[in-house]
Design a protein around this motif. Structure first.
Motif, mmCIF file in Angstrom:
data_model
loop_
_atom_site.group_PDB
_atom_site.id
_atom_site.type_symbol
_atom_site.label_atom_id
_atom_site.label_comp_id
_atom_site.label_asym_id
_atom_site.label_seq_id
_atom_site.Cartn_x
_atom_site.Cartn_y
_atom_site.Cartn_z
ATOM 1 N N UNK A 167 0.837 -1.182 0.000
ATOM 2 C CA UNK A 167 0.000 0.000 0.000
ATOM 3 C C UNK A 167 0.887 1.253 0.000
ATOM 4 N N UNK A 168 0.587 2.168 -0.900
ATOM 5 C CA UNK A 168 1.358 3.397 -1.029
ATOM 6 C C UNK A 168 0.762 4.457 -0.110
ATOM 7 N N UNK A 169 1.586 5.000 0.774
ATOM 8 C CA UNK A 169 1.098 6.005 1.715
ATOM 9 C C UNK A 169 1.332 7.426 1.210
ATOM 10 N N UNK A 170 1.955 7.569 0.041
ATOM 11 C CA UNK A 170 2.216 8.890 -0.516
ATOM 12 C C UNK A 170 1.029 9.365 -1.342
ATOM 13 N N UNK A 171 0.784 10.660 -1.259
ATOM 14 C CA UNK A 171 -0.323 11.262 -1.996
ATOM 15 C C UNK A 171 0.209 12.432 -2.805
ATOM 16 N N UNK A 172 -0.141 12.472 -4.070
ATOM 17 C CA UNK A 172 0.305 13.527 -4.965
ATOM 18 C C UNK A 172 -0.754 14.627 -4.998
ATOM 19 N N UNK A 173 -0.340 15.875 -4.788
ATOM 20 C CA UNK A 173 -1.268 17.015 -4.813
ATOM 21 C C UNK A 173 -0.638 18.151 -5.608
ATOM 22 N N UNK A 174 -1.493 18.928 -6.245
ATOM 23 C CA UNK A 174 -1.034 20.099 -6.990
ATOM 24 C C UNK A 174 -0.992 21.307 -6.068
ATOM 25 N N UNK A 175 0.052 22.104 -6.204
ATOM 26 C CA UNK A 175 0.163 23.367 -5.490
ATOM 27 C C UNK A 175 0.647 24.426 -6.483
ATOM 28 N N UNK A 176 0.278 25.664 -6.206
ATOM 29 C CA UNK A 176 0.773 26.777 -7.011
ATOM 30 C C UNK A 176 1.862 27.462 -6.213
ATOM 31 N N UNK A 177 3.064 27.433 -6.761
ATOM 32 C CA UNK A 177 4.245 27.951 -6.073
ATOM 33 C C UNK A 177 4.796 29.115 -6.878
ATOM 34 N N UNK A 178 4.742 30.292 -6.257
ATOM 35 C CA UNK A 178 5.221 31.501 -6.923
ATOM 36 C C UNK A 178 4.647 31.637 -8.329
ATOM 37 N N UNK A 179 3.330 31.379 -8.443
ATOM 38 C CA UNK A 179 2.633 31.565 -9.692
ATOM 39 C C UNK A 179 2.694 30.412 -10.673
ATOM 40 N N UNK A 180 3.404 29.346 -10.352
ATOM 41 C CA UNK A 180 3.462 28.205 -11.259
ATOM 42 C C UNK A 180 2.903 26.961 -10.593
ATOM 43 N N UNK A 181 2.167 26.193 -11.349
ATOM 44 C CA UNK A 181 1.552 24.980 -10.828
ATOM 45 C C UNK A 181 2.563 23.840 -10.854
ATOM 46 N N UNK A 182 2.653 23.138 -9.740
ATOM 47 C CA UNK A 182 3.546 21.991 -9.639
ATOM 48 C C UNK A 182 2.875 20.957 -8.738
ATOM 49 N N UNK A 183 3.482 19.818 -8.608
ATOM 50 C CA UNK A 183 2.910 18.802 -7.728
ATOM 51 C C UNK A 183 3.955 18.364 -6.708
ATOM 52 N N UNK A 184 3.442 17.937 -5.571
ATOM 53 C CA UNK A 184 4.299 17.395 -4.514
ATOM 54 C C UNK A 184 3.705 16.069 -4.077
ATOM 55 N N UNK A 185 4.584 15.161 -3.718
ATOM 56 C CA UNK A 185 4.185 13.838 -3.262
ATOM 57 C C UNK A 185 4.628 13.706 -1.809
ATOM 58 N N UNK A 186 3.651 13.729 -0.895
ATOM 59 C CA UNK A 186 3.918 13.654 0.537
ATOM 60 C C UNK A 186 3.036 12.591 1.175
#
Length: 106
Positions: free
Chosen positions: A1-20
């Motif tokens: 089971x994968x406990x990481x979740x990928x979410x989109x965030x807007x960082x300094x005006x640019x959209x990126x994703x983080x996996x936490x």
């Protein structure tokens, strides 16, 4: 089971994703509630200070250092938690996201 979740965030005006991990996302949202800011605003501040480390790694370190600063009664009072996070607060907490050595906890 994968406990990481990928979410989109807007960082300094640019959209990126983080996996936490789910718990890290929860901690990040809790910090944002305490500091009266959005996840996007906080991640932008972290991005501005992260140096060579990835945004995800710098975010994990920030979360750890935030809670570590509040781990004692004195630490909670001196950390100023509940005030909006800004660069001055990062400096006061000794939070360095550039990958250099962190100051030892007092």
């Amino acid at each position: 089971m994968n406990t990481l979740s990928n979410r989109n965030v807007t960082v300094n005006g640019r959209r990126t994703s983080m996996r936490l991990e789910r718990e890290m996302w929860e901690a990040l949202r809790e910090i944002c509630r305490r500091e009266d800011m959005t996840v996007h605003e906080l991640c932008s501040l972290i991005d501005d200070r992260r140096g060579l480390s990835s945004l995800t790694a710098a975010t994990r370190v920030f979360i750890l250092m935030y809670y570590r600063a509040a781990a004692t009664d004195e630490g909670h009072l001196t950390a100023g938690h509940g005030q909006r996070v800004n660069l001055h607060l990062l400096d006061r907490l000794g939070i360095d996201l550039s990958g250099r050595e962190f100051p030892s906890a007092q």
